[in-house]
Write a protein that holds these residues in place. Structure first.
Motif, PDB file in Angstrom:
ATOM      1  N   GLY A  46       0.810  -1.215  -0.287  1.00  0.00           N
ATOM      2  CA  GLY A  46       0.123  -0.374  -0.158  1.00  0.00           C
ATOM      3  C   GLY A  46       1.246   1.316   0.512  1.00  0.00           C
ATOM      4  N   HIS A  47       1.940   1.114  -0.455  1.00  0.00           N
ATOM      5  CA  HIS A  47       2.695   2.483  -0.028  1.00  0.00           C
ATOM      6  C   HIS A  47       3.201   2.499  -2.151  1.00  0.00           C
ATOM      7  CE1 HIS A  47       3.902   0.538   3.858  1.00  0.00           C
ATOM      8  NE2 HIS A  47       4.079   1.821   4.123  1.00  0.00           N
ATOM      9  N   LEU A  48       1.783   3.435  -2.341  1.00  0.00           N
ATOM     10  CA  LEU A  48       2.050   3.427  -3.897  1.00  0.00           C
ATOM     11  C   LEU A  48       2.842   4.514  -4.126  1.00  0.00           C
ATOM     12  CD1 LEU A  48      -1.642   3.230  -4.028  1.00  0.00           C
ATOM     13  CD2 LEU A  48      -0.283   1.851  -4.421  1.00  0.00           C
ATOM     14  N   LYS A  99      -3.498  -1.945  -8.187  1.00  0.00           N
ATOM     15  CA  LYS A  99      -4.232  -1.539  -6.466  1.00  0.00           C
ATOM     16  C   LYS A  99      -4.138  -0.211  -6.443  1.00  0.00           C
ATOM     17  CE  LYS A  99      -2.417  -3.064  -2.850  1.00  0.00           C
ATOM     18  NZ  LYS A  99      -2.300  -4.894  -2.205  1.00  0.00           N
ATOM     19  N   ILE A 100      -3.604   0.644  -6.993  1.00  0.00           N
ATOM     20  CA  ILE A 100      -4.689   1.685  -7.267  1.00  0.00           C
ATOM     21  C   ILE A 100      -6.542   1.970  -7.557  1.00  0.00           C
ATOM     22  CG2 ILE A 100      -4.807   4.187  -8.978  1.00  0.00           C
ATOM     23  CD1 ILE A 100      -2.139   3.716  -9.103  1.00  0.00           C
ATOM     24  N   GLY A 101      -6.902   0.542  -8.216  1.00  0.00           N
ATOM     25  CA  GLY A 101      -7.781   0.323  -8.912  1.00  0.00           C
ATOM     26  C   GLY A 101      -8.417  -0.795  -9.599  1.00  0.00           C
ATOM     27  N   MET A 102      -7.640  -0.734 -10.547  1.00  0.00           N
ATOM     28  CA  MET A 102      -7.926  -1.373 -11.504  1.00  0.00           C
ATOM     29  C   MET A 102      -7.341  -3.072 -11.633  1.00  0.00           C
ATOM     30  SD  MET A 102      -4.794   0.292 -15.038  1.00  0.00           S
ATOM     31  CE  MET A 102      -6.665  -0.958 -16.217  1.00  0.00           C
ATOM     32  N   ASN A 103      -9.372  -3.174 -10.713  1.00  0.00           N
ATOM     33  CA  ASN A 103      -8.701  -4.408  -9.881  1.00  0.00           C
ATOM     34  C   ASN A 103     -10.523  -5.203 -10.106  1.00  0.00           C
ATOM     35  OD1 ASN A 103     -10.330  -2.891  -8.397  1.00  0.00           O
ATOM     36  ND2 ASN A 103      -9.099  -2.912  -6.349  1.00  0.00           N
ATOM     37  N   HIS A 104     -10.798  -4.553 -11.590  1.00  0.00           N
ATOM     38  CA  HIS A 104     -12.243  -5.051 -12.238  1.00  0.00           C
ATOM     39  C   HIS A 104     -11.758  -5.646 -13.054  1.00  0.00           C
ATOM     40  CE1 HIS A 104     -14.285  -2.942  -9.375  1.00  0.00           C
ATOM     41  NE2 HIS A 104     -13.797  -2.028  -9.442  1.00  0.00           N
ATOM     42  N   HIS A 115     -11.165  10.345  -7.649  1.00  0.00           N
ATOM     43  CA  HIS A 115     -10.983   8.889  -7.763  1.00  0.00           C
ATOM     44  C   HIS A 115     -11.311   7.835  -8.896  1.00  0.00           C
ATOM     45  CE1 HIS A 115      -8.421   6.127  -7.589  1.00  0.00           C
ATOM     46  NE2 HIS A 115      -8.976   4.965  -6.389  1.00  0.00           N
ATOM     47  N   GLY A 116     -12.608   8.441  -8.925  1.00  0.00           N
ATOM     48  CA  GLY A 116     -12.849   7.242 -10.091  1.00  0.00           C
ATOM     49  C   GLY A 116     -12.439   7.395 -10.970  1.00  0.00           C
ATOM     50  N   ASN A 157      -5.116  12.129  -0.899  1.00  0.00           N
ATOM     51  CA  ASN A 157      -6.425  11.816  -0.140  1.00  0.00           C
ATOM     52  C   ASN A 157      -6.905  11.177  -1.902  1.00  0.00           C
ATOM     53  OD1 ASN A 157      -6.075  12.264   1.915  1.00  0.00           O
ATOM     54  ND2 ASN A 157      -6.075  14.825   1.337  1.00  0.00           N
ATOM     55  N   LEU A 158      -6.635  11.683  -2.882  1.00  0.00           N
ATOM     56  CA  LEU A 158      -7.699  11.453  -4.760  1.00  0.00           C
ATOM     57  C   LEU A 158      -7.554   9.322  -4.306  1.00  0.00           C
ATOM     58  CD1 LEU A 158      -8.915  12.220  -6.721  1.00  0.00           C
ATOM     59  CD2 LEU A 158      -6.591  12.588  -7.908  1.00  0.00           C
ATOM     60  N   THR A 159      -6.254   8.953  -3.976  1.00  0.00           N
ATOM     61  CA  THR A 159      -5.896   7.533  -4.001  1.00  0.00           C
ATOM     62  C   THR A 159      -6.469   6.349  -3.132  1.00  0.00           C
ATOM     63  OG1 THR A 159      -3.340   7.623  -3.773  1.00  0.00           O
ATOM     64  CG2 THR A 159      -4.145   8.463  -5.947  1.00  0.00           C
ATOM     65  N   HIS A 160      -6.550   7.546  -2.326  1.00  0.00           N
ATOM     66  CA  HIS A 160      -7.325   5.976  -1.449  1.00  0.00           C
ATOM     67  C   HIS A 160      -8.954   7.054  -0.328  1.00  0.00           C
ATOM     68  CE1 HIS A 160      -2.890   5.486  -1.518  1.00  0.00           C
ATOM     69  NE2 HIS A 160      -3.349   4.721  -0.475  1.00  0.00           N
TER      70      HIS A 160
END
Length: 216
Positions: free
Chosen positions: A29-31, A88-93, A157-158, A212-215
């Motif tokens: 999680g340390h992006l 990890k950022i959100g490309m997990n679908h 973030h979306g 904040n945006l990425t979390h």
């Protein structure tokens, strides 16, 4: 020990270790630090070839090893590491994972093709390559940090993750799209280093907006 350990491949080895460190950071999680290690691997890659060519008495085995080890390293640095970061950022679908898988496949195909063509080219000439054929895989070490540094400009973030999908898909496609791209001059390389370095500095030390945006 098998392998080569002279100064011509040291930067390549450092680049690989940097990428592994980035994978550990992204997985935990340390992006921000993962982006730092991605950019640092890109920095090493910019100069490893130039350093290798300073050794004028390289054997054919050393040259061939350099080509192979550089591409194997690039698979990890600019293939696997960006995939882990983006996942990890959100490309997990499912659609994001498909894009990431195709991105990795395109990078692997590109590097395999490059190895074949570069070995042929070096057998014919000692001149440095003047053009890239397709987008170099190291481009992700520039694209991701720059995208992250402008992330506070996105309304949510979306939206940021949606743009990230497009960027990854486009960059992956350009890996295998057949076009010629002029290699940057020394001044242009230094400018890129400064731009990416400034971007990474902002990412590491700016807690508002990006973090904040990425979390959310």
């Amino acid at each position: 020990m098998i392998g080569f350990y002279d100064y011509t491949v040291i930067l390549t080895y450092i680049s690989f270790l940097s990428a592994v460190s980035g994978i550990f950071c992204a997985s935990s999680g340390h992006l921000r630090w993962a982006i730092f290690f991605l950019a640092f691997s890109g920095f090493c890659d910019m100069f490893d070839g130039k350093i290798a060519r300073t050794k004028k008495n390289r054997t054919e085995d050393e040259k061939s090893f350099g080509i192979q080890i550089d591409s194997l390293c690039d698979v990890v640095c600019f293939g696997i590491l960006p995939i882990v970061i983006c996942y990890k950022i959100g490309m997990n679908h499912i659609y994001g994972m498909v894009i990431l898988a195709l991105y990795g496949l395109a990078g692997m195909i590109r590097l395999g093709y490059f190895n074949v063509m570069e070995a042929r080219r070096q057998a014919e000439t000692e001149e440095a390559r003047k053009y890239y054929q397709g987008l170099p895989i190291t481009s992700m070490a520039i694209a991701l940090p720059l995208l992250f540094v402008v992330s506070p400009l996105f309304p949510s973030h979306g939206v940021f993750v949606g743009v990230l999908h497009v960027v990854v898909a486009l960059v992956g496609f350009l890996f295998i799209f057949d076009f010629r791209l002029r290699k940057p001059s020394v001044k242009e390389v230094l400018l890129l280093v400064l731009i990416v370095g400034a971007s990474v500095t902002v990412i590491l030390f700016s807690w508002r907006g990006w973090w904040n945006l990425t979390h959310r």
